[in-house]
Design an enzyme around this catalytic site. Structure first.
Site, PDB file in Angstrom:
ATOM      1  N   HIS A 219      -4.620  92.258  44.198  1.00 52.72           N
ATOM      2  CA  HIS A 219      -5.721  93.175  43.902  1.00 52.72           C
ATOM      3  C   HIS A 219      -6.228  93.023  42.480  1.00 52.72           C
ATOM      4  CE1 HIS A 219      -4.328  94.376  47.733  1.00 52.72           C
ATOM      5  NE2 HIS A 219      -5.564  94.795  47.925  1.00 52.72           N
ATOM      6  N   ARG A 326     -11.967  99.671  51.248  1.00 46.64           N
ATOM      7  CA  ARG A 326     -10.512  99.757  51.068  1.00 46.64           C
ATOM      8  C   ARG A 326     -10.177 101.189  50.667  1.00 46.64           C
ATOM      9  NH1 ARG A 326     -11.070  94.138  49.062  1.00 46.64           N
ATOM     10  NH2 ARG A 326      -9.474  92.890  50.082  1.00 46.64           N
ATOM     11  N   ARG A 362     -11.759 101.162  56.361  1.00 44.10           N
ATOM     12  CA  ARG A 362     -10.407 100.749  56.744  1.00 44.10           C
ATOM     13  C   ARG A 362      -9.458 101.895  56.435  1.00 44.10           C
ATOM     14  NH1 ARG A 362      -7.536  95.773  53.977  1.00 44.10           N
ATOM     15  NH2 ARG A 362      -7.334  97.151  52.204  1.00 44.10           N
ATOM     16  N   GLU A 460      -5.238  90.176  60.922  1.00 45.22           N
ATOM     17  CA  GLU A 460      -4.590  89.585  59.748  1.00 45.22           C
ATOM     18  C   GLU A 460      -3.143  89.200  60.044  1.00 45.22           C
ATOM     19  OE1 GLU A 460      -5.122  92.391  56.530  1.00 45.22           O
ATOM     20  OE2 GLU A 460      -4.623  94.102  57.769  1.00 45.22           O
ATOM     21  N   ASN A 483      -6.868  87.155  53.758  1.00 49.93           N
ATOM     22  CA  ASN A 483      -5.845  87.175  52.698  1.00 49.93           C
ATOM     23  C   ASN A 483      -4.454  87.310  53.316  1.00 49.93           C
ATOM     24  OD1 ASN A 483      -8.169  87.376  51.235  1.00 49.93           O
ATOM     25  ND2 ASN A 483      -7.916  89.529  50.732  1.00 49.93           N
ATOM     26  N   ASP A 484      -4.348  88.277  54.210  1.00 48.69           N
ATOM     27  CA  ASP A 484      -3.050  88.465  54.855  1.00 48.69           C
ATOM     28  C   ASP A 484      -2.831  87.460  55.982  1.00 48.69           C
ATOM     29  OD1 ASP A 484      -1.606  90.508  53.520  1.00 48.69           O
ATOM     30  OD2 ASP A 484      -3.093  91.947  54.198  1.00 48.69           O
ATOM     31  N   ARG A 494       1.808  86.355  49.172  1.00 50.79           N
ATOM     32  CA  ARG A 494       0.566  86.162  48.416  1.00 50.79           C
ATOM     33  C   ARG A 494       0.680  86.584  46.956  1.00 50.79           C
ATOM     34  NH1 ARG A 494      -3.398  90.718  51.346  1.00 50.79           N
ATOM     35  NH2 ARG A 494      -4.472  91.115  49.405  1.00 50.79           N
ATOM     36  N   CYS A 531     -13.611  89.624  56.399  1.00 51.12           N
ATOM     37  CA  CYS A 531     -13.717  90.481  55.208  1.00 51.12           C
ATOM     38  C   CYS A 531     -12.649  90.139  54.173  1.00 51.12           C
ATOM     39  CB  CYS A 531     -13.642  91.952  55.582  1.00 51.12           C
ATOM     40  SG  CYS A 531     -12.053  92.433  56.250  1.00 51.12           S
TER      41      CYS A 531
HETATM   42  C1  PEP Z   1      -7.073  90.808  53.914  1.00 50.25           C
HETATM   43  O1  PEP Z   1      -5.860  90.844  54.102  1.00 50.25           O
HETATM   44  O2  PEP Z   1      -7.746  89.780  54.032  1.00 50.25           O
HETATM   45  C2  PEP Z   1      -7.790  92.030  53.506  1.00 50.25           C
HETATM   46  C3  PEP Z   1      -9.103  92.069  53.460  1.00 50.25           C
HETATM   47  O3  PEP Z   1      -7.040  93.090  53.153  1.00 50.25           O
HETATM   48  P1  PEP Z   1      -6.292  93.285  51.727  1.00 50.25           P
HETATM   49  O4  PEP Z   1      -6.670  92.123  50.860  1.00 50.25           O
HETATM   50  O5  PEP Z   1      -6.754  94.580  51.177  1.00 50.25           O
HETATM   51  O6  PEP Z   1      -4.864  93.283  52.131  1.00 50.25           O
HETATM   52 MG    MG Z   2      -4.894  92.786  54.323  1.00 47.41          MG
END
Ligand code: PEP
Ligand code: MG
Length: 602
Positions: A219, A326, A362, A460, A483-484, A494, A531
C-alpha cells in the site's frame, strides 16, 4: 574508483536522459544499493528517517521542592505542543478544512482547563513527574470517554491519544515525528510505512520514499504512485545505512539508491528526474481523453480510491466510475470502528460525486499488510494466507453487517456495486450474499429506505479464477485483483523484498488465468474488470484489451497513460499482441516484447 555495493551507476544513462553518457563512471565515489522502483521518478535530497515516536513513561516521582520546576517544565511542554499545532494549522492550504478541523480539536483538548488542572494537581500536590502526570490524567479522561455509548464522543478518544503523545513528546523535548509535520522537502526513509502514515504525508514535502520492506503492490507503493512520489522499496538495511540529513540520490526508474554523489552525478540524476517529470506531463494530456481505440471500441476507465476526500473525488470528471473503493482505509488510523451513519454519509458522497456512474465498494479488506487500531487481531504465522478480508468479516459478523447496511442505505444515491474480496469458493460467495440479504431484511423490518445494488466478487485467488464458469452464475460482476492473484498464483509474499524477483506481474500464468476469467464473463454477458495494479499498467493494458477486457480500474496516476495506450491501439492489434503473450514462456520475454512492440505508443 567505483564503489557499487549492490547496484550500478545505472541512472547515468536512461531513456529519460536520452542515452547521453556523462563519462564520469570511472572516477566516482558513489555508493549504490538496489531497491525496487515502485513509483517512477528520481530525486536528490536530504534523508529524513521516519520512526514513529515511542514515548517512555516512568513513574519516577519528584521531591516537594522540585514541584514548581516540574510544573514549569510541563507548562513549557504544553506551550510548545500548542505552538506546533498552530504552526501546522497555518501551514494548511485552502481546501484542507478537514485537517484544520482536526488540528483545531486537538488545540482545544490541549487547552482544556479540567485536563490541565488534573495534570497540574498531580505534579503540585502529589509530586508526580510531569510525564507520568500527563499520562495519568489523559488516561483517566480516555477511560471515561470509552464508557460513553455515543459514537461521536467515543471518537474523541483517538484525538485524546494523539494529543497525549504530542504532549509526552514535547515533555521529552523531541520534535514532530509524523509525516504530515515535515517543513522542508526530504527523502523519507523508513523501515516501513503503514497506510495511515502515507495517507498523512504532504506531497510537496516528500521528494522520494525509501523503505526497507514493501513490494510493488504494497500500500505504500500504491499511495506513492497516486501522489506521484518517486519510491524505492525493499532497500535492505536502509535505516542503518543512512543518517538523518545525509544527501542521497533516489533513482526510482532503475532501482538505485546512491550516496556520496559527485556534483556531476547529482546533476545527472536531477536531469533524469526532470526528464521523467516532463514525460509524465506529456502523458498527462491524455487524462481527459475519451478512451476509445483507434477502431472505435470504448474501454471504460474507472478509478481506484481509498477515501471520499475532495482530492480523490476530483478525478470523477475524467473517469467512468469507481472500479475499486478500498473501504478499509475508512477504518484505519482511528480507535473506534466507523458507525453505520458515518459510513452512509461517506458512501453517499462518493455516489453523488460520480453522478449515476457505477461505484464499486469493496467490503472491508484487512489482514495481510493492513492492520486496524480499532480492532486487535491475533498474530498469525502467515497473515496473507490467514484470516483476511471476507474471512475476517465472517469472523466479525457485526462489523460486516454494519458495513452492508450502510452500503445498502447509501445505494439510494446512485449506482452502487458491492464487491467481496478474497473469495476462494462458491461457499464464500453464497455466505457473503446471505449476509447481504440479512442486512436487507433488517432494513426492511426497520422501515429504513435502501437502494438496489449489484453484487460481485474480486478474483484474486486462483481457486475462484479456475471455477469462474460456476462463480459467474452467482454474481452480477467480477473484478480481477491482480496484486493478490499474482501473490497467490506464484506463491510469492507481495511484501517480502527477499522474494520480490519472483513476484512477476507479467508471468504467463497471470495472462492465462485472466484469459479464462474474461472469456467466461464476456460469454455470460456480465461485467468484468481488472482493478489490481495491472489494470493501470500501460504495457499490460494492451494485452488485457486484446484478451477481451473492456473495463480497467486504476489509481488516478495511471489514468492518462492508460488512455494514451487505449487511444493509440486497435482491437485487432491488441488481439494479436495478447495471442503472442499467452504463448510466451517467461515474464522477462513478455516484458521485453511489450516494451519493444508498444514503443510507438509509449
Ligand atoms: C488486488 O489484490 O489486486 C487488489 C486490488 O486488492 P489490494 O491491493 O487492496 O489487496
Ligand atoms: Mg487484494
Amino acid at each position: 574508483m567505483l564503489h557499487c555495493l549492490n547496484g550500478s551507476a545505472a541512472f547515468l544513462t536512461t531513456d529519460f536522459s536520452r542515452g547521453e553518457q556523462t563519462g564520469f563512471e570511472e572516477e566516482t565515489n558513489m555508493v549504490t544499493h538496489q531497491g525496487n522502483p515502485v513509483s517512477k521518478g528520481a530525486a536528490v535530497g536530504r534523508v529524513y528517517k521516519y520512526v514513529p515516536y515511542q514515548a517512555v513513561v516512568e513513574q519516577t516521582g519528584i521531591r516537594p521542592e522540585q514541584a514548581e520546576e516540574e510544573l514549569a517544565a510541563y507548562r513549557a511542554a504544553r506551550e510548545r505542543a500548542g505552538a506546533e499545532l498552530s504552526a501546522m494549522r497555518e501551514r494548511l492550504g485552502e481546501g484542507d478544512a478537514d485537517k484544520a478541523a482536526i488540528l483545531g480539536a486537538h488545540a482545544e483538548i490541549l487547552a482544556d482547563p479540567a485536563l490541565d488542572e488534573m495534570v497540574s494537581g498531580l505534579i503540585r500536590d502529589e509530586y508526580y513527574n510531569a510525564k507520568w502526570a500527563v499520562d495519568r490524567a489523559f488516561s483517566k479522561f480516555i477511560k471515561m470517554l470509552s464508557r460513553v455509548k455515543d459514537d461521536m464522543i467515543r471518537e474523541r478518544i483517538a484525538d485524546m491519544k494523539d494529543v497525549r503523545l504530542r504532549l509526552l513528546r514535547s515533555c521529552d523535548g523531541a520534535g514532530e515525528v509524523n509525516l504530515g509535520a515535515l517543513t522542508e522537502p526530504v527523502v523519507v526513509v523508513a523501515q516501513d510505512l503503514f497506510p495511515s502514515d502515507t495517507a498523512s504525508l504532504k506531497r510537496e514535502m516528500v521528494l522520494a520514499i525509501v523503505t526497507e520492506v514493501g513490494g510493488a503492490t504494497s500500500h505504500t507503493a500504491i499511495i506513492a504512485r497516486s501522489y506521484e512520489i518517486p519510491a524505492l522499496l525493499g532497500v535492505s538495511g536502509a535505516m542503518d545505512l543512512l543518517t538523518d540529513g545525509q544527501v542521497v540520490g533516489v533513482d526510482a526508474i532503475d532501482g538505485v539508491l546512491a550516496t556520496d554523489l559527485s556534483p556531476e552525478e547529482t546533476a545527472a540524476l536531477e536531469k533524469k528526474g526532470e526528464a521523467c517529470r516532463i514525460h509524465a506531463l506529456e502523458t498527462r494530456k491524455y487524462q481527459g481523453a475519451e478512451p476509445v481505440t483507434g477502431d472505435g471500441v470504448r474501454i471504460d476507465v474507472e478509478l481506484n480510491i481509498g477515501s471520499a476526500s475532495p482530492e480523490e473525488l476530483e478525478a470523477a470528471c475524467f473517469t467512468d466510475g469507481v472500479g475499486l473503493f478500498r473501504s478499509e482505509f475508512l477504518y484505519m488510523g482511528r480507535d473506534t470502528l466507523p458507525g453505520e451513519d458515518e459510513q452512509v454519509e461517506i458512501y453517499t458522497r462518493v455516489l453523488k460525486a460520480f453522478e449515476g456512474r457505477p461505484v464499486t465498494l469493496r467490503t472491508l479488506d484487512i489482514g495481510g499488510d493492513k492492520k486496524l487500531d480499532c480492532l486487535e487481531l491475533p498474530k498469525e504465522e502467515n497473515p496473507f494466507l490467514g484470516n483476511r478480508a471476507l474471512r475476517l468479516c465472517f469472523t466479525y459478523p457485526e462489523i460486516f453487517k454494519t458495513q452492508l447496511r450502510a452500503a445498502l442505505r447509501a445505494a439510494v444515491a446512485g449506482d452502487l456495486w458491492i464487491m467481496f474480496p478474497m473469495v476462494g469458493s462458491m461457499d464464500d460467495i453464497r455466505r457473503a450474499k446471505a449476509a447481504l440479504r440479512e442486512a436487507e431484511e433488517e432494513l426492511k423490518a426497520e422501515g429504513k429506505p435502501f437502494g438496489p445494488v449489484k453484487t460481485g466478487i474480486m478474483i484474486e485467488i486462483p481457486s475462484i479464477a479456475l471455477i469462474a464458469d460456476m462463480a459467474v452464475r452467482e454474481v452480477d460482476f467480477a473484478s480481477i485483483g491482480t496484486n493478490d492473484l499474482c501473490q497467490y498464483a506464484t506463491a510469492v509474499d507481495r511484501m517480502n523484498p527477499a522474494v520480490s524477483a519472483y513476484y512477476q506481474k507479467y508471468h504467463p500464468a497471470m495472462f492465462r488465468l485472466i484469459r479464462t476469467v474474461v472469456e467466461t464473463f464476456n460469454r455470460a454477458g456480465k461485467p468484468i474488470c481488472v482493478c489490481g495494479e495491472l489494470g493501470g499498467d500501460e504495457l499490460a493494458a494492451a494485452v488485457l484489451v486484446g484478451l477481451g477486457m473492456r473495463k480497467l480500474s486504476m489509481g488516478r496516476a495511471f489514468v492518462a497513460q492508460t488512455k494514451k495506450m487505449i487511444t493509440g491501439m486497435t482491437i485487432s492489434r491488441a488481439r494479436e499482441i495478447a495471442c503472442k503473450v499467452c504463448d510466451m514462456e517467461t515474464a522477462a520475454e513478455i516484458q521485453e516484447y511489450l516494451t519493444s512492440e508498444l514503443r510507438d505508443i509509449l
